[in-house]
Enzyme design. Sequence first.
Site, PDB file in Angstrom:
ATOM      1  N   HIS A   1       0.880  -1.179   0.000  1.00  0.00           N
ATOM      2  CA  HIS A   1       0.000   0.000   0.000  1.00  0.00           C
ATOM      3  C   HIS A   1       0.912   1.221   0.000  1.00  0.00           C
ATOM      4  O   HIS A   1       2.000   1.183   0.590  1.00  0.00           O
ATOM      5  CB  HIS A   1      -0.826   0.115   1.287  1.00  0.00           C
ATOM      6  CG  HIS A   1      -1.778  -0.999   1.568  1.00  0.00           C
ATOM      7  ND1 HIS A   1      -1.401  -2.160   2.162  1.00  0.00           N
ATOM      8  CD2 HIS A   1      -3.122  -1.095   1.368  1.00  0.00           C
ATOM      9  CE1 HIS A   1      -2.459  -2.945   2.313  1.00  0.00           C
ATOM     10  NE2 HIS A   1      -3.513  -2.326   1.844  1.00  0.00           N
TER      11      HIS A   1
ATOM     12  N   ASP B   1       2.258   1.922   3.389  1.00  0.00           N
ATOM     13  CA  ASP B   1       3.225   0.976   3.977  1.00  0.00           C
ATOM     14  C   ASP B   1       4.629   1.422   3.611  1.00  0.00           C
ATOM     15  O   ASP B   1       5.553   1.354   4.404  1.00  0.00           O
ATOM     16  CB  ASP B   1       3.117  -0.447   3.389  1.00  0.00           C
ATOM     17  CG  ASP B   1       1.728  -1.004   3.380  1.00  0.00           C
ATOM     18  OD1 ASP B   1       0.960  -0.656   4.276  1.00  0.00           O
ATOM     19  OD2 ASP B   1       1.441  -1.813   2.470  1.00  0.00           O
TER      20      ASP B   1
HETATM   21  C1  XUL Z   1      -7.722  -6.498   4.153  1.00  0.00           C
HETATM   22  C2  XUL Z   1      -6.915  -6.888   2.983  1.00  0.00           C
HETATM   23  C3  XUL Z   1      -6.033  -5.833   2.426  1.00  0.00           C
HETATM   24  C4  XUL Z   1      -6.000  -5.799   0.936  1.00  0.00           C
HETATM   25  C5  XUL Z   1      -5.245  -4.633   0.375  1.00  0.00           C
HETATM   26  O1  XUL Z   1      -8.507  -7.501   4.676  1.00  0.00           O
HETATM   27  O2  XUL Z   1      -6.952  -7.999   2.552  1.00  0.00           O
HETATM   28  O3  XUL Z   1      -4.770  -6.055   2.933  1.00  0.00           O
HETATM   29  O4  XUL Z   1      -5.436  -6.961   0.426  1.00  0.00           O
HETATM   30  O5  XUL Z   1      -5.720  -3.427   0.811  1.00  0.00           O
END
Ligand code: XUL
Length: 436
Positions: free
Chosen positions: A101, A104
């Site tokens: 993300h 992150d």
């Molecule tokens: C949350 C989840 C996230 C997504 C990306 O449950 O799976 O980590 O994969 O935002």
Amino acid sequence: MSEFFPDIKKIEFEGKDSRNPLAFKYYDAKRMVAGKTMEDHMRFAVAYWHTFKSTGSDPFGAGVFDRPWNKGATPMAIAEDTMAANFEFITKLGVPYYCFHDRDMAPEGETFAESISNLETLVAKAKVYQKETGVKLLWATANLFSHPRYVHGAASNPDPHVVACCAMQVRRALDAVKELGGENYVFWGGREGYETLLNTEMKREREQIAAFFHMCVDYAKKIGFTGQFLIEPKPHEPTKHQYDFDAATVLGFLREFDLYDDFKVNVEANHATLAGHTFEHDLMVCATAGKLGNIDANMGDPTLGWDTDQFPTDINPITRAMLVVLEYGGMGTGGLNFDAKVRRGSLDTIDLFYAHIGGMDTFARGLLAAQSIIDEGQITEFRQNRYVGWDKDFGKSMLEGKQTLESMEAKALELGEPKAESGRQEMLENILISAI
Ligand code: XUL
Ligand code: CO
């Protein structure tokens, strides 16, 4: 490269008789399975957020992990060390991909401009690491759920001002993925749902999300990002009634808002089970529609019942999952991203290696078992025989639209009461467990 895992050497394949906990027993990257290497079947990825940013906190307690990459004097110094740890870990583990993300990788700044610049700085560094290590970006996404501004949703927010912030963030995350040669971009609508209909206009919120996705598609075209857009369904948590409840709901949403050709689905095992399905069910929904784009690999804990994001170690559902993947031709530009975290009590950085090794070996075993089931052919043959009536005579012509209720009634009267055949579930399950 500064070392964060000095005691760990490259993890090697040693075979199933090895008792070395830091070796693969089944994952043999270059082994050929049905004309492709294991590495190419799996396309494993490490998730930046869980592996490097997870603290071990839960709703009842603070973080417990004392990570050496979190010691820097400033958020940017910590981000740089975290990135070094990420590429060292992935290189030692020997997987080809990572996922992140925006938040992150780069810390939120004091201002929007600072947040944008933090991300650009770290993306430039990631580009160098990718070149040096050969590690590639499977997908990235924007965190549109942690910041307090998203308390009432991101693209579905009742306030367009918030949606503008969300658009800014996704725009910059798309720039980052493009810059890093990422193969996919994921949308997970963690807060795109609602707590109560007393304060929510569902029709508007779904239309807003669709309009937002159209802007994303347009922007990707504009900057020449040719990777695949993916939506990751989840039924609830953090929000109740998420609009992307499961794979079938997502496909319906895409059709309704003229987005079908621009998106595929990222199926997460623990999300499918939270929706009351099996992992293989949601995979099958996508695969049969040609929409399986990626897998977020993990598993839940049925005795807890929330999104525990555990590393997958249960071979039975993984074999069933790999059967779907193999039978329907793989995951396209996607792969297997370990959206999984070590347990709160697994305190040491070496636990991160054990966790990934176990997950990779479980999928490798599942792949081998699934391929042997396909090679032996009994399950496929049983299924085909079960539907054989649809390949000929009046079954076939009904599918071709050439029958009517009256003509089918005439057929029923001619043939009389049908005789039910056994579904042979237990026999088929025995074939599955023999292959495992
Ligand atoms: C949350 C989840 C996230 C997504 C990306 O449950 O799976 O980590 O994969 O935002
Ligand atoms: Co996920």
